[in-house]
Design a protein around this motif. Sequence first.
Motif, PDB file in Angstrom:
ATOM      1  N   GLY A 137       0.805  -1.216   0.000  1.00 50.97           N
ATOM      2  CA  GLY A 137       0.000   0.000   0.000  1.00 50.97           C
ATOM      3  C   GLY A 137       0.839   1.266   0.000  1.00 50.97           C
ATOM      4  O   GLY A 137       2.059   1.232   0.174  1.00 50.97           O
ATOM      5  N   GLY A 138       0.162   2.391  -0.229  1.00 52.99           N
ATOM      6  CA  GLY A 138       0.828   3.687  -0.265  1.00 52.99           C
ATOM      7  C   GLY A 138       1.156   4.198   1.120  1.00 52.99           C
ATOM      8  O   GLY A 138       0.875   3.541   2.137  1.00 52.99           O
ATOM      9  N   PRO A 139       1.761   5.404   1.199  1.00 56.23           N
ATOM     10  CA  PRO A 139       2.236   5.931   2.486  1.00 56.23           C
ATOM     11  C   PRO A 139       1.145   6.539   3.360  1.00 56.23           C
ATOM     12  O   PRO A 139       1.438   6.995   4.459  1.00 56.23           O
ATOM     13  CB  PRO A 139       3.239   7.014   2.053  1.00 56.23           C
ATOM     14  CG  PRO A 139       2.733   7.475   0.728  1.00 56.23           C
ATOM     15  CD  PRO A 139       2.124   6.268   0.070  1.00 56.23           C
ATOM     16  N   GLY A 140      -0.104   6.545   2.909  1.00 57.41           N
ATOM     17  CA  GLY A 140      -1.172   7.157   3.697  1.00 57.41           C
ATOM     18  C   GLY A 140      -1.307   8.637   3.395  1.00 57.41           C
ATOM     19  O   GLY A 140      -0.599   9.195   2.563  1.00 57.41           O
ATOM     20  N   GLY A 141      -2.237   9.295   4.065  1.00 62.24           N
ATOM     21  CA  GLY A 141      -2.539  10.688   3.756  1.00 62.24           C
ATOM     22  C   GLY A 141      -2.005  11.696   4.752  1.00 62.24           C
ATOM     23  O   GLY A 141      -2.186  12.903   4.575  1.00 62.24           O
ATOM     24  N   ARG A 142      -1.315  11.243   5.796  1.00 65.85           N
ATOM     25  CA  ARG A 142      -0.849  12.164   6.842  1.00 65.85           C
ATOM     26  C   ARG A 142       0.511  12.741   6.484  1.00 65.85           C
ATOM     27  O   ARG A 142       1.439  12.011   6.126  1.00 65.85           O
ATOM     28  CB  ARG A 142      -0.748  11.426   8.179  1.00 65.85           C
ATOM     29  CG  ARG A 142      -0.221  12.285   9.311  1.00 65.85           C
ATOM     30  CD  ARG A 142      -0.235  11.540  10.634  1.00 65.85           C
ATOM     31  NE  ARG A 142       0.335  12.371  11.706  1.00 65.85           N
ATOM     32  CZ  ARG A 142       1.564  12.213  12.184  1.00 65.85           C
ATOM     33  NH1 ARG A 142       2.342  11.242  11.701  1.00 65.85           N
ATOM     34  NH2 ARG A 142       2.011  12.998  13.140  1.00 65.85           N
ATOM     35  N   SER A 143       0.642  14.067   6.567  1.00 62.78           N
ATOM     36  CA  SER A 143       1.928  14.736   6.363  1.00 62.78           C
ATOM     37  C   SER A 143       2.341  15.413   7.654  1.00 62.78           C
ATOM     38  O   SER A 143       1.768  16.428   8.063  1.00 62.78           O
ATOM     39  CB  SER A 143       1.825  15.781   5.242  1.00 62.78           C
ATOM     40  OG  SER A 143       2.984  16.600   5.232  1.00 62.78           O
ATOM     41  N   GLN A 144       3.353  14.857   8.282  1.00 61.90           N
ATOM     42  CA  GLN A 144       3.874  15.468   9.514  1.00 61.90           C
ATOM     43  C   GLN A 144       4.450  16.851   9.214  1.00 61.90           C
ATOM     44  O   GLN A 144       4.379  17.760  10.043  1.00 61.90           O
ATOM     45  CB  GLN A 144       4.956  14.561  10.115  1.00 61.90           C
ATOM     46  CG  GLN A 144       5.443  15.001  11.486  1.00 61.90           C
ATOM     47  CD  GLN A 144       6.522  14.083  12.022  1.00 61.90           C
ATOM     48  OE1 GLN A 144       6.875  13.085  11.400  1.00 61.90           O
ATOM     49  NE2 GLN A 144       7.057  14.405  13.184  1.00 61.90           N
TER      50      GLN A 144
END
Length: 579
Positions: free
Chosen positions: A308-315
Amino acid sequence: MAEPVVRIENVTMRFGPQAPALRGVSCVVEGGITGLVGPDGAGKTTLIRLMTGLLLPDEGRLSVLGLDTRGDMAPVQAAIGYMPQRFGLYEDLSVAENLDLYADLRGLASSERAEVFERLLSFTDLRRFTGRLAGRLSGGMKQKLGLACALLTKPRLLLLDEPSVGVDPVSRRDLWAMVRELAGDGIGVLWSTAYLDEAEACDRVLLLNAGELLFSGPPADLTRQVDGRVFRLTGVGRGRRAVLAEVLGGRGIVDGVIQGEAIRLVVAEGAQERDAAITEARSRAGVGAEVRPTPPRFEDAFIDMLGGGPGGRSQLAEASPMRAAGGDEAVIEARGLTKRFGDFTAADDISFSIPRGQIFGLLGPNGAGKSTTFKMLCGLLKPTSGEGRVAGFDLRRESAEARNQLGYMAQKFSLYGDLSVDQNLAFFAGAYGLAGPRRRERIALMKEVFALSPQSGISAKDLPLGFKQRLALACAVMHDPAALFLDEPTSGVDPVTRREFWTHINGLVEKGVTVLVTTHFMDEAEYCDRIALIYRGRAIALGSPDALRASVACPERPDPTMEDAFIALIERSRLVEAA
């Protein structure tokens, strides 16, 4: 049954005490075109170098054209053509001089050269440029010259290590057509690529990850693994970046990317998980949203197989302040920008404006004038006429103030190669005027967000490509700029890392940062609010991705891709000029 072109049996390769670059890999490469794909650090280049005989495996056996690379290295190297990942030609020699040099190295007889050169120059359409220095060729022409040098003595196996990196869609199509023709002549081709649409067009694919072979076979066999699990979420509207981030945080969502005004989703296996994921995605998208099945692509299956991809959260975005809305006031503005170099006009009367919190794409073939326009708007190049403004500052009269408001990531790796990761971060923090606790805070954040701590003491020039790009982006956003200039920021990096970059970019835009980006990845162009297509120094089209695609739709191509639109608009402009 024909003997495979390459046979790999339980091959392991180590470099120092870290995990093996390849771990027990067994597979065959047959005739036709075989694609080699995988994330950065998967072992692709190591595998290719083993096939060339430049490296020997620590364990296992590798035969090329029936010859063991351990004992028959010279015959193997005489029978293959190899185009390395980095431009392996001499930039201060002309096209003709490079051909002569490589003909000497390959032992091509003087009596044969005129005929061979003529054939290759015609094949690559480089005949008009024989006197031009290789360093002054466009990216596409450099790759064609590299291919010509690899074909000086007709090989039985052609090894291409990411030949289309940094190449525009038109040149990439030409390069692909040339390689397809070679395969039709009986030459076996191994094509390592970061473009998964290229992998989808190969006869077979090898998928590596962390040194292990995850898949070997026709690309359609991998694509079928996500049948019934790919959907388009429509009715999202202009808030699609925020919706994508929310949806990616939901249950059962394997991957998600923006496609114009829609969002493409890959959901988990199992009917119950699929239905729950679709219901939740529709709910998060709001009233009027619809979810419909869509045919899967090879890229969907690739990301799924890698977990899967890295998800939608950007720290990174979470640590950035929300910028006050500026109405319709432009943050980046070009007014009649023109740049001439002698009699040559690189950019001709370029005008556009970008409001706060939008992504604007500059697309075009290699040598079209994108980077020239880009550099004028960064204050790195003085325009012949016209003006550029960033955050309200005129780049001619207030260049220092304008530069303090922007972050710049260059097309070519432009950090200090002999400095370590930590030293580069410290240098750019100081260059942007960061000091004291703020400086320490931002450096620590960049190292955490971009996973740079394990590489802290490594020289920048020795980093893998993906980490070089991470470090470059970290330095560009170190001072939390209002405007971000990204010149092909993901060139050569794998699809998972590209998603990671765009998660950060989308998150920053939601916080009010304004982005100007150039890219040759047409799926990345889908993230743009508007696009200017530059060709021969002029803007030939301006609009949203959906508008540009719609402008080239026809009965034969009712639902064109962005790549279709790019090529069709370039061809339309050529026809107008020729009329």
